[in-house]
Design a protein around this motif. Sequence first.
Motif, PDB file in Angstrom:
ATOM      1  N   THR A  19       0.833  -1.226   0.000  1.00  0.00           N
ATOM      2  CA  THR A  19       0.000   0.000   0.000  1.00  0.00           C
ATOM      3  C   THR A  19       0.856   1.260   0.000  1.00  0.00           C
ATOM      4  N   GLY A  20       2.109   1.151   0.472  1.00  0.00           N
ATOM      5  CA  GLY A  20       3.006   2.304   0.423  1.00  0.00           C
ATOM      6  C   GLY A  20       3.229   2.750  -1.018  1.00  0.00           C
ATOM      7  N   TYR A  58       0.500   5.202  -2.024  1.00  0.00           N
ATOM      8  CA  TYR A  58       0.727   6.583  -1.566  1.00  0.00           C
ATOM      9  C   TYR A  58       1.848   7.222  -2.392  1.00  0.00           C
ATOM     10  N   ARG A  59       2.863   6.431  -2.692  1.00  0.00           N
ATOM     11  CA  ARG A  59       3.961   6.936  -3.522  1.00  0.00           C
ATOM     12  C   ARG A  59       3.475   7.300  -4.921  1.00  0.00           C
ATOM     13  N   VAL A  85       6.147  12.088  -0.092  1.00  0.00           N
ATOM     14  CA  VAL A  85       5.050  11.146   0.187  1.00  0.00           C
ATOM     15  C   VAL A  85       4.379  11.317   1.556  1.00  0.00           C
ATOM     16  N   SER A  86       5.123  11.749   2.573  1.00  0.00           N
ATOM     17  CA  SER A  86       4.500  11.893   3.895  1.00  0.00           C
ATOM     18  C   SER A  86       3.373  12.922   3.881  1.00  0.00           C
ATOM     19  N   ALA A  91       0.423  11.327   2.314  1.00  0.00           N
ATOM     20  CA  ALA A  91      -0.182  10.301   3.167  1.00  0.00           C
ATOM     21  C   ALA A  91      -0.922  10.903   4.363  1.00  0.00           C
ATOM     22  N   ARG A 142      -6.261   9.330   1.867  1.00  0.00           N
ATOM     23  CA  ARG A 142      -6.350   8.090   2.651  1.00  0.00           C
ATOM     24  C   ARG A 142      -7.684   7.384   2.424  1.00  0.00           C
ATOM     25  N   ARG A 185       0.904   0.821   6.901  1.00  0.00           N
ATOM     26  CA  ARG A 185       1.053   1.442   8.208  1.00  0.00           C
ATOM     27  C   ARG A 185      -0.219   1.311   9.045  1.00  0.00           C
ATOM     28  N   ASP A 186      -1.351   1.148   8.355  1.00  0.00           N
ATOM     29  CA  ASP A 186      -2.659   1.169   9.041  1.00  0.00           C
ATOM     30  C   ASP A 186      -3.514  -0.020   8.611  1.00  0.00           C
ATOM     31  N   ARG A 193      10.510  10.979   8.635  1.00  0.00           N
ATOM     32  CA  ARG A 193       9.273  10.317   8.185  1.00  0.00           C
ATOM     33  C   ARG A 193       8.575   9.575   9.317  1.00  0.00           C
ATOM     34  N   ASP A 235       4.772  10.262  10.200  1.00  0.00           N
ATOM     35  CA  ASP A 235       3.834   9.136  10.087  1.00  0.00           C
ATOM     36  C   ASP A 235       3.171   8.779  11.426  1.00  0.00           C
ATOM     37  N   ARG A 281       0.836  12.179  12.666  1.00  0.00           N
ATOM     38  CA  ARG A 281      -0.225  12.780  11.851  1.00  0.00           C
ATOM     39  C   ARG A 281      -1.590  12.463  12.490  1.00  0.00           C
TER      40      ARG A 281
HETATM   41  O1   DC Z   1       6.267   1.859   3.010  1.00  0.00           O
HETATM   42  P1   DC Z   1       6.691   3.070   2.163  1.00  0.00           P
HETATM   43  O2   DC Z   1       7.948   3.732   2.656  1.00  0.00           O
HETATM   44  O3   DC Z   1       6.727   2.797   0.714  1.00  0.00           O
HETATM   45  O4   DC Z   1       5.511   4.111   2.410  1.00  0.00           O
HETATM   46  C1   DC Z   1       5.505   5.357   1.786  1.00  0.00           C
HETATM   47  C2   DC Z   1       4.786   6.393   2.642  1.00  0.00           C
HETATM   48  O5   DC Z   1       3.386   6.128   2.659  1.00  0.00           O
HETATM   49  C3   DC Z   1       5.252   6.479   4.089  1.00  0.00           C
HETATM   50  O6   DC Z   1       5.572   7.833   4.392  1.00  0.00           O
HETATM   51  C4   DC Z   1       4.054   6.071   4.913  1.00  0.00           C
HETATM   52  C5   DC Z   1       2.882   6.141   3.975  1.00  0.00           C
HETATM   53  N1   DC Z   1       1.946   5.028   4.118  1.00  0.00           N
HETATM   54  C6   DC Z   1       0.811   5.217   4.866  1.00  0.00           C
HETATM   55  O7   DC Z   1       0.630   6.301   5.406  1.00  0.00           O
HETATM   56  N2   DC Z   1      -0.113   4.226   4.962  1.00  0.00           N
HETATM   57  C7   DC Z   1       0.099   3.033   4.388  1.00  0.00           C
HETATM   58  N3   DC Z   1      -0.825   2.082   4.518  1.00  0.00           N
HETATM   59  C8   DC Z   1       1.271   2.806   3.630  1.00  0.00           C
HETATM   60  C9   DC Z   1       2.191   3.825   3.524  1.00  0.00           C
END
Ligand code: DC
Length: 209
Positions: A32-33, A36-37, A92-93, A96, A102, A124-125, A170, A174, A177
Amino acid sequence: MRVIAIDGPAGSGKSTIARHLATELGVAYLDTGAMYRAVAFAALRRGVDPGESDLVAAIVRDLELEIGPDGVVVDGVDATVEIRGPEVTKAVSAVAANPVVRAELVRRQREWVASRGSAVVEGRDIGTVVFPDAELKAYLTARLDVRAGRRHQEVSDLDYDAVAADMARRDTVDTEREVDPLQQAGDAVLIDTSDRSIDEIVADLMERL
Ligand code: DC
């Protein structure tokens, strides 16, 4: 539907563990990251400041986003390599932290998994928000020096101190937020990956299923 949720900070080993686990189980794997990227990439490509929340919200609503095992396609453009680059990583932060982004990506993540039946999903979530009823939830961590060392090996064009500083920044954004911050689900298994092998961790998770 079978869902395994893998959450944790950057460099904790999420992607490696999640990929291995998905292969072991013969199910799909969703990063899922990368989604967001992809939104951050789309904003930069259109010359939109990632912090301009209304403009970024407008982009995500009709963004064409394909996430597959071999890469990421954004509005018909292969963005697999660029979404890992320093510009997207820096932007990206902010993307996100945008509640509209989201909500839309969580909706797409649920749809993606539902259409495939089962998946290992990393983010992350995932255990807290996206799939609170996941069959197994793991929260991976590792010491900051270990996480920065792993990321430094991946992006060898940056020096270690820069990688560690960006990672610490980051982590703060993260976890602090307001919308769906990075946190361990109450029923997640906590695994410190600093000093354990991939095989050992995957076997440990398989035993818990
Ligand atoms: O895992 P990553 O580093 O590729 O994630 C990129 C950014 O996306 C990181 O700053 C956190 C955010 N992210 C998020 O907020 N929720 C998720 N489910 C996955 C990533």
